[in-house]
Design a protein around this motif. Structure first.
Motif, PDB file in Angstrom:
ATOM      1  N   PRO A 123       0.733   6.888   3.135  1.00 20.17           N
ATOM      2  CA  PRO A 123      -0.330   7.905   3.113  1.00 20.17           C
ATOM      3  C   PRO A 123       0.179   9.316   2.827  1.00 20.17           C
ATOM      4  CG  PRO A 123      -0.697   6.388   4.922  1.00 20.17           C
ATOM      5  CD  PRO A 123       0.643   6.034   4.344  1.00 20.17           C
ATOM      6  N   PRO A 143       0.945   9.523  -1.574  1.00 19.54           N
ATOM      7  CA  PRO A 143       0.081   8.606  -2.324  1.00 19.54           C
ATOM      8  C   PRO A 143       0.411   8.534  -3.816  1.00 19.54           C
ATOM      9  CG  PRO A 143      -1.084  10.653  -1.858  1.00 19.54           C
ATOM     10  CD  PRO A 143       0.205  10.710  -1.096  1.00 19.54           C
ATOM     11  N   ASP A 172       0.831  -1.207   0.000  1.00 17.93           N
ATOM     12  CA  ASP A 172       0.000   0.000   0.000  1.00 17.93           C
ATOM     13  C   ASP A 172       0.867   1.259   0.000  1.00 17.93           C
ATOM     14  OD1 ASP A 172      -2.279  -1.570   0.138  1.00 17.93           O
ATOM     15  OD2 ASP A 172      -2.343  -1.526   2.325  1.00 17.93           O
ATOM     16  N   PRO A 173       0.453   2.312  -0.693  1.00 14.89           N
ATOM     17  CA  PRO A 173       1.233   3.561  -0.720  1.00 14.89           C
ATOM     18  C   PRO A 173       1.357   4.170   0.682  1.00 14.89           C
ATOM     19  CG  PRO A 173      -0.453   3.572  -2.433  1.00 14.89           C
ATOM     20  CD  PRO A 173      -0.747   2.401  -1.546  1.00 14.89           C
TER      21      PRO A 173
END
Length: 348
Positions: free
Chosen positions: A108, A111, A105-106
Motif C-alpha cells: 500500500p 502502489p 498485491d502491491p
C-alpha cells in the motif's frame, strides 16, 4: 490438533462429519482461499489460523512457490523532473507445480513500484520485504512490510535498526536474518540482526569478522551463511570466504575458499545436497547476465540471459545429486518476462 475454537457445535460442511469437512478444506488450493474466506465466519477464522497452517504443513498440503522482485513490463509513472520512465518493480508469484504465474498485491505504501533493490524472505507462510531505495528519491529505507498469504494483506513491521543496502538476507527457525551491505555513506558493514515477524522485534546478532558489502545470504540447515562481499577499501574485490552464524548458539565462524574470488554472489548462490555452495551464473551458456536463482526444495527456478540485451529466459532445474542438471524452459505468461532482481521461496 485442536480446532474446537473454530468449529464449536457447527459442521464445517453441512452433512459431513467434522474430520471430513476439515479434510476438504485442507485440500483447497490457495487460489481458492479468498473466496472461501467469505463463505462463513467459521471458515474465515479457520483458514486464517496458525493451527490450520501448521496442520496443512504437517500433512503435506502446503505448496512451495517463488516470489520474485521483478521489473514490470508496463511503466505506470514518469519521473516529474526528467520525464523518463524509472524502473518499476512488483512481486510476481510463480508456482513450479502448476507452472502458473500470478501477482502479489502491491505494498500500500508503494502502489506504483517497490523500493529499488529491496530484499525478500519468507517466514511461516508469510512474505517479509525490507530495505531498498525510495523509487522517487533513491534514499535508502529501513521500512519492513509483511504479506500474510492467509489474509492476502500487507502490514507494516518494525523498521530495520540501521540503514543498509545490498545486504545478505535469509530465514530460518521463525526469524529473518540480515547482515553486511553498506550504509548511506557507502561504508561496508559487518553488523547483523535477526527479525521475528511474530513479536515484531529485532535482535542484535553481533558483528561478523569483517565488512561484507554486496554479500549474499543463504540458510543451510540451522546456519545462516553470508557469502563473499568486500570491504570499504576493496570496492568490487569480492572475497572467496563466507561467515556462518550458528542460529542456535549465535556464534559466528569464517569459512575460506567457498566462493570464487572476484565473482559477485548476488542472487546466484545455491546449495547442493552435500551442503556445498554452487554458483548459478554460468550453470548454462544462457545464464550469464542478470542471473537469479530461487531454490524450491531440490529444484531451482532460474532466470537470466546469455548476454546484455539478449532475451530474458526462465528455467527449472533439478539440483539433486545424480541429476544431469538439464535446464527445462518455463513458459512465461504475458506481462511476466521482466528482469528478476531477487526473490525467495514461500511455503503457503
Amino acid at each position: 490438533m485442536d480446532f474446537s475454537n473454530f468449529i464449536h457445535f457447527n459442521e464445517l460442511i453441512p452433512g459431513l462429519p467434522t474430520d471430513l469437512g476439515l479434510e476438504c478444506l485442507t485440500r483447497l488450493p490457495h487460489s481458492a482461499h479468498r473466496v472461501a474466506l467469505r463463505v462463513c465466519s467459521h471458515w474465515h477464522h479457520l483458514l486464517q489460523s496458525d493451527q490450520f497452517y501448521v496442520h496443512r504443513k504437517k500433512i503435506g498440503r502446503t505448496r512451495r512457490v517463488t516470489c520474485l522482485v521483478q521489473a514490470r513490463d508496463e511503466q505506470p509513472r514518469r519521473d516529474k523532473l526528467t520525464g523518463s520512465l524509472p524502473p518499476c518493480y512488483g512481486i510476481s508469484l510463480f508456482d513450479p507445480e502448476s507452472m502458473a504465474w500470478d501477482r502479489v498485491d502491491p505494498v500500500p505504501d508503494y502502489p506504483f513500484g517497490l523500493p529499488l533493490f529491496c530484499q525478500l524472505a519468507s517466514c511461516d507462510g508469510s512474505l517479509v520485504l525490507m530495505g531498498g531505495w525510495d523509487p522517487a528519491s533513491y534514499e535508502p529505507l529501513t521500512a519492513v512490510f509483511i504479506y500474510d498469504f492467509r489474509t492476502s494483506e500487507w502490514r507494516r513491521g518494525k523498521d530495520m535498526p540501521e540503514k543498509r543496502s545490498f545486504f545478505a538476507i535469509g530465514s530460518g527457525l521463525g526469524r529473518v536474518y540480515v547482515a553486511g551491505g553498506h550504509d548511506e555513506n557507502k561504508n561496508a558493514l559487518k553488523s547483523a540482526w535477526a527479525y521475528d515477524p511474530r513479536s515484531d522485534e529485532w535482535t542484535w546478532m553481533g558483528p561478523m569478522g569483517r565488512e561484507r558489502d554486496e554479500c549474499e545470504g543463504v540458510v543451510v540447515g540451522d546456519e545462516f551463511w553470508v557469502v563473499s562481499g568486500y570491504g570499504t577499501e576493496r570496492q568490487g574485490l569480492f572475497d572467496g570466504s563466507a561467515e556462518v552464524l550458528d542460529i542456535g548458539s549465535g556464534q559466528w565462524r569464517e569459512v575460506s575458499g567457498v566462493w570464487e574470488e572476484g565473482r559477485c554472489p548476488r542472487s546466484c548462490v545455491g546449495v547442493v545436497k552435500d551442503g556445498k555452495l554452487v554458483n548459478f551464473r554460468g550453470l548454462d551458456p544462457g545464464l550469464r547476465v542478470g542471473v537469479c536463482g530461487i531454490s524450491v526444495g531440490s529444484r531451482v527456478v532460474l532466470s537470466g540471459s546469455e548476454y546484455e540485451g539478449a532475451p530474458h529466459g526462465f528455467y527449472l532445474v533439478d539440483m539433486e545429486e545424480g541429476q544431469n542438471r538439464k535446464l527445462r524452459s518455463i513458459s512465461v505468461t504475458e506481462g511476466f518476462s521482466g528482469l528478476v532482481q531477487s526473490g525467495c521461496c514461500v511455503e503457503i
